[in-house]
Write a protein that holds these residues in place. Sequence first.
Motif, PDB file in Angstrom:
ATOM      1  N   TRP A  77       0.818  -1.222   0.000  1.00 25.87           N
ATOM      2  CA  TRP A  77       0.000   0.000   0.000  1.00 25.87           C
ATOM      3  C   TRP A  77       0.846   1.264   0.000  1.00 25.87           C
ATOM      4  O   TRP A  77       0.455   2.252  -0.592  1.00 25.87           O
ATOM      5  CB  TRP A  77      -0.915  -0.009   1.215  1.00 25.87           C
ATOM      6  CG  TRP A  77      -1.958  -1.082   1.176  1.00 25.87           C
ATOM      7  CD1 TRP A  77      -2.209  -1.938   0.131  1.00 25.87           C
ATOM      8  CD2 TRP A  77      -2.887  -1.417   2.200  1.00 25.87           C
ATOM      9  NE1 TRP A  77      -3.238  -2.792   0.450  1.00 25.87           N
ATOM     10  CE2 TRP A  77      -3.670  -2.491   1.715  1.00 25.87           C
ATOM     11  CE3 TRP A  77      -3.136  -0.932   3.481  1.00 25.87           C
ATOM     12  CZ2 TRP A  77      -4.682  -3.074   2.471  1.00 25.87           C
ATOM     13  CZ3 TRP A  77      -4.145  -1.506   4.236  1.00 25.87           C
ATOM     14  CH2 TRP A  77      -4.908  -2.564   3.727  1.00 25.87           C
ATOM     15  N   PHE A  78       1.965   1.241   0.670  1.00 26.52           N
ATOM     16  CA  PHE A  78       2.844   2.412   0.728  1.00 26.52           C
ATOM     17  C   PHE A  78       4.096   2.227  -0.117  1.00 26.52           C
ATOM     18  O   PHE A  78       5.023   3.025  -0.026  1.00 26.52           O
ATOM     19  CB  PHE A  78       3.258   2.716   2.168  1.00 26.52           C
ATOM     20  CG  PHE A  78       2.139   3.234   3.048  1.00 26.52           C
ATOM     21  CD1 PHE A  78       0.861   3.455   2.545  1.00 26.52           C
ATOM     22  CD2 PHE A  78       2.364   3.507   4.395  1.00 26.52           C
ATOM     23  CE1 PHE A  78      -0.166   3.920   3.350  1.00 26.52           C
ATOM     24  CE2 PHE A  78       1.347   3.974   5.215  1.00 26.52           C
ATOM     25  CZ  PHE A  78       0.080   4.179   4.689  1.00 26.52           C
ATOM     26  N   GLY A  84      13.367  -3.769  -0.829  1.00 25.52           N
ATOM     27  CA  GLY A  84      12.119  -4.492  -0.974  1.00 25.52           C
ATOM     28  C   GLY A  84      11.302  -4.590   0.298  1.00 25.52           C
ATOM     29  O   GLY A  84      10.324  -5.355   0.355  1.00 25.52           O
ATOM     30  N   ARG A  85      11.646  -3.817   1.316  1.00 26.12           N
ATOM     31  CA  ARG A  85      10.874  -3.847   2.565  1.00 26.12           C
ATOM     32  C   ARG A  85       9.605  -3.026   2.418  1.00 26.12           C
ATOM     33  O   ARG A  85       9.616  -1.960   1.805  1.00 26.12           O
ATOM     34  CB  ARG A  85      11.725  -3.308   3.722  1.00 26.12           C
ATOM     35  CG  ARG A  85      12.945  -4.161   4.026  1.00 26.12           C
ATOM     36  CD  ARG A  85      13.843  -3.518   5.045  1.00 26.12           C
ATOM     37  NE  ARG A  85      14.418  -2.265   4.563  1.00 26.12           N
ATOM     38  CZ  ARG A  85      15.414  -1.636   5.157  1.00 26.12           C
ATOM     39  NH1 ARG A  85      15.958  -2.135   6.258  1.00 26.12           N
ATOM     40  NH2 ARG A  85      15.875  -0.502   4.667  1.00 26.12           N
ATOM     41  N   ASP A  86       8.523  -3.538   2.975  1.00 26.65           N
ATOM     42  CA  ASP A  86       7.214  -2.905   2.837  1.00 26.65           C
ATOM     43  C   ASP A  86       7.146  -1.646   3.695  1.00 26.65           C
ATOM     44  O   ASP A  86       7.309  -1.695   4.929  1.00 26.65           O
ATOM     45  CB  ASP A  86       6.117  -3.887   3.249  1.00 26.65           C
ATOM     46  CG  ASP A  86       4.732  -3.361   2.958  1.00 26.65           C
ATOM     47  OD1 ASP A  86       4.260  -3.525   1.831  1.00 26.65           O
ATOM     48  OD2 ASP A  86       4.130  -2.761   3.879  1.00 26.65           O
ATOM     49  N   ILE A  87       6.904  -0.488   3.078  1.00 23.37           N
ATOM     50  CA  ILE A  87       6.877   0.789   3.794  1.00 23.37           C
ATOM     51  C   ILE A  87       5.690   0.862   4.742  1.00 23.37           C
ATOM     52  O   ILE A  87       5.781   1.443   5.831  1.00 23.37           O
ATOM     53  CB  ILE A  87       6.846   1.967   2.798  1.00 23.37           C
ATOM     54  CG1 ILE A  87       8.078   1.940   1.892  1.00 23.37           C
ATOM     55  CG2 ILE A  87       6.764   3.300   3.530  1.00 23.37           C
ATOM     56  CD1 ILE A  87       9.368   2.158   2.620  1.00 23.37           C
ATOM     57  N   PHE A  88       4.559   0.260   4.355  1.00 26.52           N
ATOM     58  CA  PHE A  88       3.376   0.285   5.217  1.00 26.52           C
ATOM     59  C   PHE A  88       3.662  -0.417   6.539  1.00 26.52           C
ATOM     60  O   PHE A  88       3.360   0.119   7.620  1.00 26.52           O
ATOM     61  CB  PHE A  88       2.207  -0.386   4.494  1.00 26.52           C
ATOM     62  CG  PHE A  88       0.963  -0.494   5.322  1.00 26.52           C
ATOM     63  CD1 PHE A  88       0.204   0.630   5.619  1.00 26.52           C
ATOM     64  CD2 PHE A  88       0.548  -1.724   5.818  1.00 26.52           C
ATOM     65  CE1 PHE A  88      -0.946   0.536   6.392  1.00 26.52           C
ATOM     66  CE2 PHE A  88      -0.600  -1.829   6.589  1.00 26.52           C
ATOM     67  CZ  PHE A  88      -1.345  -0.700   6.877  1.00 26.52           C
ATOM     68  N   ARG A  89       4.257  -1.588   6.483  1.00 31.07           N
ATOM     69  CA  ARG A  89       4.586  -2.306   7.713  1.00 31.07           C
ATOM     70  C   ARG A  89       5.589  -1.521   8.545  1.00 31.07           C
ATOM     71  O   ARG A  89       5.433  -1.402   9.761  1.00 31.07           O
ATOM     72  CB  ARG A  89       5.175  -3.681   7.381  1.00 31.07           C
ATOM     73  CG  ARG A  89       4.258  -4.612   6.604  1.00 31.07           C
ATOM     74  CD  ARG A  89       5.008  -5.871   6.236  1.00 31.07           C
ATOM     75  NE  ARG A  89       4.286  -6.687   5.274  1.00 31.07           N
ATOM     76  CZ  ARG A  89       4.800  -7.736   4.647  1.00 31.07           C
ATOM     77  NH1 ARG A  89       6.050  -8.090   4.887  1.00 31.07           N
ATOM     78  NH2 ARG A  89       4.084  -8.424   3.785  1.00 31.07           N
ATOM     79  N   TRP A 262       9.297   8.890  -4.202  1.00 25.84           N
ATOM     80  CA  TRP A 262       8.747   9.812  -3.218  1.00 25.84           C
ATOM     81  C   TRP A 262       8.084   9.129  -2.034  1.00 25.84           C
ATOM     82  O   TRP A 262       8.015   9.693  -0.928  1.00 25.84           O
ATOM     83  CB  TRP A 262       7.725  10.721  -3.903  1.00 25.84           C
ATOM     84  CG  TRP A 262       6.654   9.972  -4.630  1.00 25.84           C
ATOM     85  CD1 TRP A 262       6.662   9.597  -5.937  1.00 25.84           C
ATOM     86  CD2 TRP A 262       5.425   9.473  -4.084  1.00 25.84           C
ATOM     87  NE1 TRP A 262       5.519   8.895  -6.259  1.00 25.84           N
ATOM     88  CE2 TRP A 262       4.736   8.815  -5.137  1.00 25.84           C
ATOM     89  CE3 TRP A 262       4.838   9.528  -2.824  1.00 25.84           C
ATOM     90  CZ2 TRP A 262       3.499   8.203  -4.959  1.00 25.84           C
ATOM     91  CZ3 TRP A 262       3.596   8.918  -2.632  1.00 25.84           C
ATOM     92  CH2 TRP A 262       2.948   8.272  -3.702  1.00 25.84           C
ATOM     93  N   TRP A 263       7.584   7.918  -2.248  1.00 25.97           N
ATOM     94  CA  TRP A 263       6.813   7.252  -1.197  1.00 25.97           C
ATOM     95  C   TRP A 263       7.693   6.827  -0.020  1.00 25.97           C
ATOM     96  O   TRP A 263       7.192   6.647   1.087  1.00 25.97           O
ATOM     97  CB  TRP A 263       6.099   6.038  -1.785  1.00 25.97           C
ATOM     98  CG  TRP A 263       7.030   5.056  -2.453  1.00 25.97           C
ATOM     99  CD1 TRP A 263       7.699   4.010  -1.881  1.00 25.97           C
ATOM    100  CD2 TRP A 263       7.388   5.043  -3.839  1.00 25.97           C
ATOM    101  NE1 TRP A 263       8.449   3.356  -2.806  1.00 25.97           N
ATOM    102  CE2 TRP A 263       8.265   3.963  -4.035  1.00 25.97           C
ATOM    103  CE3 TRP A 263       7.035   5.820  -4.947  1.00 25.97           C
ATOM    104  CZ2 TRP A 263       8.823   3.644  -5.286  1.00 25.97           C
ATOM    105  CZ3 TRP A 263       7.576   5.509  -6.188  1.00 25.97           C
ATOM    106  CH2 TRP A 263       8.457   4.441  -6.358  1.00 25.97           C
ATOM    107  N   GLY A 269       6.914  10.626   6.909  1.00 22.14           N
ATOM    108  CA  GLY A 269       6.738  12.044   7.209  1.00 22.14           C
ATOM    109  C   GLY A 269       5.302  12.382   7.556  1.00 22.14           C
ATOM    110  O   GLY A 269       5.046  13.178   8.463  1.00 22.14           O
ATOM    111  N   LEU A 270       4.350  11.778   6.841  1.00 23.71           N
ATOM    112  CA  LEU A 270       2.942  12.002   7.155  1.00 23.71           C
ATOM    113  C   LEU A 270       2.579  11.441   8.528  1.00 23.71           C
ATOM    114  O   LEU A 270       1.728  12.005   9.230  1.00 23.71           O
ATOM    115  CB  LEU A 270       2.054  11.381   6.071  1.00 23.71           C
ATOM    116  CG  LEU A 270       2.048  12.085   4.717  1.00 23.71           C
ATOM    117  CD1 LEU A 270       1.210  11.291   3.710  1.00 23.71           C
ATOM    118  CD2 LEU A 270       1.509  13.505   4.844  1.00 23.71           C
TER     119      LEU A 270
END
Length: 297
Positions: A77-78, A84-89, A262-263, A269-270
Amino acid sequence: MVTTARPVERLGTSRSWSDRPGFRVLRALLRRPSSAVGLAVLLFWIAVALTVTFIVPFDPLATDVSARLQPPNATHWFGTDDLGRDIFRRTLYGARISLPAGFLTVAGALLIGSVIGAVAGYAGGWVDVILMRIADMVLAFPSIVLAMAIAAALGPGLKNALIAIVVVLWPEYARLMRAQVLAIKTQEFVTAAESLGASRHRLLLVHILPNTQAPLVVKATLDVGAAIVLTAGLSFIGLGAVPPAPEWGAMIREGQRRFSQWWMATFPGLAIFSVVMALNFLGDGLRDALDPRRRGR
């Protein structure tokens, strides 16, 4: 004439739960839309920090090179970072580091500063002069510069960064507590207690300190957000959390090297933005709820 003695009510038994100070403050917060939103957002992140291991039972440090640098999609999602690590997690797990860091540093600064300020304000004389001059020396430096210097001297690491932030913040609480003690110790109820034979320790602990809570609580609420930002700033320059820890500031540092992705920096940051804004809204609401002069406005 025979009169029937009425049983004496115990102190506090006639007060309903809704009339207690904590519930009055909560009602005042919920009546103000911005404070209610801030409280809801803060409770959301606290719930995430407490339950993320059950909600997202995946390792935030797990790598998958085949999925590296993917933009936000249905699977991630993020998006993903350069390993390759999931930003959402990682963003959710970051709440387990950044939120406790903010609360612990403010609690430490509040404890140290309150004790020093109370002693300085109540003792007066040379004790007051020495303690306040030490506080003035710390306040003479910009917060971020002093925190950077202390963290650099202690070495990189989240623990050392938190110690640096406590050193930076405590003088503000010391000066605020001193001002409160100086104002309250001349009040009539303190003078009356002293005339009845109350000891100096009892005057300070029972009659003065309980009446200094409101401004300290408001300042502490606002400073938690500042402490989170300061922690993230130290991590951003390499003096805080050490990679691959999923701390929001460290994640932004990793993202700034890849501006086109950018993600990587946007979502951590958000997260910082939402928590800090929530604490600011909540602090403003607490200021109005705890100040009798502002109630009803």
